[in-house]
Design an enzyme around this catalytic site. Structure first.
Site, PDB file in Angstrom:
ATOM      1  N   CYS A  19       8.466  -0.152   4.045  1.00 46.68           N
ATOM      2  CA  CYS A  19       8.092   0.292   2.704  1.00 46.68           C
ATOM      3  C   CYS A  19       7.420  -0.828   1.941  1.00 46.68           C
ATOM      4  O   CYS A  19       7.294  -1.954   2.431  1.00 46.68           O
ATOM      5  CB  CYS A  19       9.311   0.800   1.935  1.00 46.68           C
ATOM      6  SG  CYS A  19      10.483  -0.511   1.509  1.00 46.68           S
ATOM      7  N   CYS A  22       9.441  -4.035   1.571  1.00 45.74           N
ATOM      8  CA  CYS A  22       9.413  -4.891   2.765  1.00 45.74           C
ATOM      9  C   CYS A  22       8.147  -5.736   2.772  1.00 45.74           C
ATOM     10  O   CYS A  22       8.179  -6.959   2.972  1.00 45.74           O
ATOM     11  CB  CYS A  22       9.451  -4.048   4.040  1.00 45.74           C
ATOM     12  SG  CYS A  22      10.771  -2.853   4.154  1.00 45.74           S
ATOM     13  N   ASP A 467     -34.163  -6.345  -1.639  1.00 49.12           N
ATOM     14  CA  ASP A 467     -35.221  -7.181  -1.090  1.00 49.12           C
ATOM     15  C   ASP A 467     -36.291  -6.247  -0.516  1.00 49.12           C
ATOM     16  O   ASP A 467     -36.016  -5.072  -0.246  1.00 49.12           O
ATOM     17  CB  ASP A 467     -34.641  -8.084  -0.007  1.00 49.12           C
ATOM     18  CG  ASP A 467     -35.697  -8.939   0.659  1.00 49.12           C
ATOM     19  OD1 ASP A 467     -36.500  -9.549  -0.056  1.00 49.12           O
ATOM     20  OD2 ASP A 467     -35.728  -8.965   1.907  1.00 49.12           O
ATOM     21  N   ASP A 676     -31.688  -8.991   4.141  1.00 50.21           N
ATOM     22  CA  ASP A 676     -31.588  -9.058   5.597  1.00 50.21           C
ATOM     23  C   ASP A 676     -30.431  -9.910   6.080  1.00 50.21           C
ATOM     24  O   ASP A 676     -30.220 -10.047   7.275  1.00 50.21           O
ATOM     25  CB  ASP A 676     -32.907  -9.543   6.212  1.00 50.21           C
ATOM     26  CG  ASP A 676     -33.275 -10.965   5.791  1.00 50.21           C
ATOM     27  OD1 ASP A 676     -32.416 -11.653   5.209  1.00 50.21           O
ATOM     28  OD2 ASP A 676     -34.415 -11.378   6.050  1.00 50.21           O
ATOM     29  N   ASP A 680     -31.847 -14.031   2.616  1.00 54.04           N
ATOM     30  CA  ASP A 680     -31.317 -13.694   1.297  1.00 54.04           C
ATOM     31  C   ASP A 680     -29.852 -14.082   1.147  1.00 54.04           C
ATOM     32  O   ASP A 680     -29.186 -13.603   0.230  1.00 54.04           O
ATOM     33  CB  ASP A 680     -31.470 -12.186   1.049  1.00 54.04           C
ATOM     34  CG  ASP A 680     -32.924 -11.763   1.029  1.00 54.04           C
ATOM     35  OD1 ASP A 680     -33.691 -12.339   0.256  1.00 54.04           O
ATOM     36  OD2 ASP A 680     -33.295 -10.867   1.806  1.00 54.04           O
TER      37      ASP A 680
END
Length: 786
Positions: A19, A22, A467, A676, A680
């Protein structure tokens, strides 16, 4: 002088978590450990990913930290691949599911029999009062059962009680054993979790029933009926196990996309060695091996086609529905299917470096990551169980004081119902299940999302910056025009000089210039003193001739004045109007003082077929779209017109792209940068969400948060739409998880009793608890569609 070591990363399988409490306990312990920089514990993946300083912390020490919280942990083998890790996890889940199925089936069967055996004991008892379901059960089956089994109702109550005691003890010791051992482990570590609530609730009911069975006089002397709750204990355990089983089955479906990717990996490869074909295990293929692939077969490894041709179905890897033609020189991805033709390939990236393996690893990391919204559930779960234990005690006291009859029995039943209904399973599953399903769905669409944080941020985007080259356009530019200046060398000579310097460049347009020279049969030449001038062009020396290739600004820096540029300016402007990029060439021979303009070369990079539709879709989603490029303005405007983009930032240097992203963010915009993934990279890293157009070995672009395997802009809209749907699902999950407890706990405590005479039995509370977890997982699974 001190040196800082590179942080190390370790993913450790963790067993025993059930849970949110935990998960939170393990995470808090790891975050407090010396040397730990960051820790992420995932309930769905049953693992902990830790970033740590290796000079301070060690893998063994981190494992001991986890074990000290009461949960199991082991360091995975160092040579285990992403495929091996997923296979091990799938095997463990299959074993867990089989175990839960056995235990749930047996427990339900025993509980049903116990309910029947308990009917004679319940007729005079008070522990069904107020519960409409239990009253209906008594009316519906009590009389028919007595008619059908008169011997049962004639049996001694003590015999029935002892029979139920033995059956309940057996089920608790076998099917429910882990609830108690884990609750004890949590207690020893001064903590509490879901198992604590189950163990305390069923343990109290069991203890009460044992005392009523062994010493009924203890109750009768105090005016309390010696009722037993064995059937409630059995049904609570059975229904919780049933819920866990359904939850485990549903959680298995959340990894469907990941398993589908793993199944793409072929087991064998047909390799050509010593002029003979041999089928060998794919693990034995070596770099440089020649592999033969025939129609209908899966490509066994990543490679480069050396002979033959074919159409390859890459849909499971890239999301692209149409087969892609492959010819010599093209790259192919292992796991894709040859739909037509046959070819040979030279093996390149293998094993854990292969595209498929890296995709699987990225997906596993993404599915194991945390979305920021998870912090809300973590804060609640940290205090939830102690609060519930306090509420259960308060419920007992209130009923014991205020109940109109059988106060001890009613107080006890209400307190147990509060403990059982409040188990925080749904809260712990609300976020990770949605993240797992969403990242899997993204992979099916050809979108790799690197983690829950990126997934969450993508849903808040309001601006998308694109771009141009390779993003909006095909990224395969071609030389279309060569216009020479007066007195310039012949076209072939100019192209040969240009190709010599561009061969050393990484600019997207360089490949087009090199290919143009090759297609004309020009012999390659070597360039010396090569230099890249960022945002302006390249220069070099070829056969004693200095060559400059680039923008008008570069020409001006080399002393080519406007008067000499004028004859070619009109041609360059005309190229730009047709969405072609004009590149100027100037030369200076040995002994000359001045540079001479040689030519302007037009390079076309067509807009991708899907770009206009993708831009239109982004607009319909309410997003602002900006074209950001280093190309000249007229070319940028022409491309923008074709793609349907209205806002343009042109002639921007790489550092200017970062500044533009920061300017937009400074306006309060939430910005995605799409590029790309290489040129960039700074802008991708500066954006709120970096989205890389990536194929083949570019799949693991480090600067990006999202990678579009398909290579077109439709993936941007898919990513944002998926993020928005995921965040809706997460909010729904958290809402219902919280509402379930906000509504369920007061009802279990008896808030409806004064007005309506209605209470909730522990049996119904356990059914509601199980249903809440399954409903959260089921809601997340809806993300697999659409």
């Amino acid at each position: 002088m001190t040196t800082t070591q590179t942080p190390a990363k370790l993913t450790v399988p963790v067993s025993g978590m059930t849970c949110a409490a935990c998960q939170g306990r393990v995470q808090r312990a790891l975050q407090k450990a010396p040397g730990v920089l960051d820790a992420n514990v995932n309930l769905m993946m049953h693992n902990a990913t830790v970033s740590y300083d290796p000079a301070v912390a060690s893998p063994d020490g981190l494992v001991e930290t986890i074990r000290a919280t009461g949960y199991g942990a082991e360091i995975p083998p160092p040579d285990r691949t992403a495929f091996d890790e997923q296979a091990a996890q799938d095997a463990a889940r299959a074993e867990e599911l089989a175990d839960l199925e056995r235990k749930a089936a047996v427990s339900l069967a025993v509980a049903a029999v116990a309910m029947i055996v308990s009917m004679p004991l319940m007729t005079a008892g008070a522990h069904t009062a107020g519960d409409p379901f239990m009253r209906w059960t008594m009316r519906a089956i009590g009389a028919p059962l007595e008619h059908a089994l008169p011997w049962l109702f004639a049996a001694s109550p003590r015999v029935l009680s002892w029979t139920l005691l033995m059956a309940t003890t057996a089920v608790m010791g076998w099917a429910g054993r882990h609830f108690y051992t884990r609750a004890w482990a949590a207690f020893r570590h001064h903590s509490a979790d879901m198992n604590t609530l189950i163990a305390v609730g069923t343990g109290a009911a069991y203890g009460f029933s044992v005392l009523a069975t062994v010493a009924p006089g203890f109750f009768t002397r105090r005016g309390v009926a010696p009722d037993v709750y064995y059937e409630a204990v059995l049904f609570i355990i059975a229904l919780i196990l049933l819920g866990n089983m359904l939850e485990a089955r549903a959680k298995g479906r959340t990894s469907h996309a990941l398993r589908a990717l793993i199944e793409l990996q072929p087991k064998t490869a047909r390799v050509l060695r010593d002029d003979a074909e041999a089928d060998i295990p794919v693990e034995q293929v070596q770099g440089g091996d020649v592999v033969l692939v025939r129609p209908g077969e899966r490509v066994p490894v990543d490679g480069e086609v050396t002979a033959g041709s074919g159409a390859v179905d890459e849909s499971m890897v890239t999301g692209e529905s149409l087969p892609v033609a492959k010819a010599p020189g093209d790259r192919v991805i292992g796991g894709t299917i040859v739909r037509g033709g046959a070819f040979r390939l030279r093996a390149t990236t293998l094993g854990s470096d292969s595209v498929l393996s890296r995709i699987v690893q990225l997906m596993r990391e993404a599915q194991g990551s945390r979305a920021p919204i998870q912090r809300l559930a973590d804060r609640v779960s940290a205090v939830f169980v102690p609060i519930v234990l306090s509420l259960a005690i308060a419920t007992f006291v209130a009923w014991f004081i205020l109940a109109p009859s059988a106060p001890a029995v009613r107080a006890f039943s209400a307190a147990v119902a509060v403990l059982i209904i409040a188990c925080p399973c749904a809260m712990g599953l609300a976020v990770p299940t949605a993240v797992m399903v969403a990242t899997g769905r993204g992979a099916q669409l050809g979108v790799l999302i690197k983690g829950g944080e990126a997934l969450e941020r993508a849903g808040t985007l309001d601006t998308v910056v694109l771009d141009k080259t390779g993003t909006v356009t095909e990224g395969r530019p071609t030389v279309t025009d060569v216009i020479l200046a007066d007195g310039a060398p012949p076209e072939g000579e100019v192209l040969a000089l240009v190709a010599a310097v561009e061969r050393l460049s990484e600019h997207p347009l360089a490949d087009a210039l090199v290919r143009a020279a090759s297609e004309r049969g020009l012999a390659p030449r070597e360039a010396e003193r090569f230099e890249t001038l960022t945002g302006r062009g390249v220069v070099g020396v070829v056969s004693g001739v200095e060559v400059a290739v680039g923008s008008p600004r570069l020409m001006g820096e080399r002393g080519v004045d406007d008067e000499h540029m004028a004859p070619l300016r009109a041609a360059a402007d005309a190229m730009a109007e047709r969405a072609r990029t004009p590149v100027f060439v100037a030369t200076r021979a040995a002994g000359d003082d001045a540079w001479s303009l040689a030519a302007v070369i037009g390079i076309a990079d067509p807009v991708k077929g899907g770009s206009p539709g993708a831009v239109a879709e982004l607009g319909r989603m309410g997003l602002r779209v900006v074209l950001l490029t280093g190309d000249n303005r007229r070319t940028a405007e022409a491309v923008a017109r074709q793609a349907g983009i209205e806002e343009i930032r042109a002639e921007v240097l790489p550092e200017g792209k970062v500044a533009e992203i920061e300017r937009l963010r400074g306006e309060g915009r939430v910005v995605a940068m799409v590029g790309d993934g290489i040129n960039d990279a700074p802008a991708l890293a500066a954006a709120d969400v970096g989205i890389a157009i990536g194929t083949g070995t570019d799949v693991a672009v480090e600067a990006a948060d999202v990678i579009l395997m398909r290579g077109d802009l439709r993936g941007v809209a898919d990513t944002i739409a998926l993020s928005r749907r995921t965040m809706r699902a997460i909010r729904q999950n958290l809402f219902w998880a919280f509402v379930y407890n906000v509504v369920g706990i007061p009802i279990a405590a008896g808030v409806l009793y004064p007005a309506f005479g209605v209470t909730l039995s522990p049996i119904l509370a356990s059914a509601a608890m199980a249903l809440s977890s399954v409903s959260v997982v089921g809601n997340s699974l809806r993300l697999r569609k659409g």
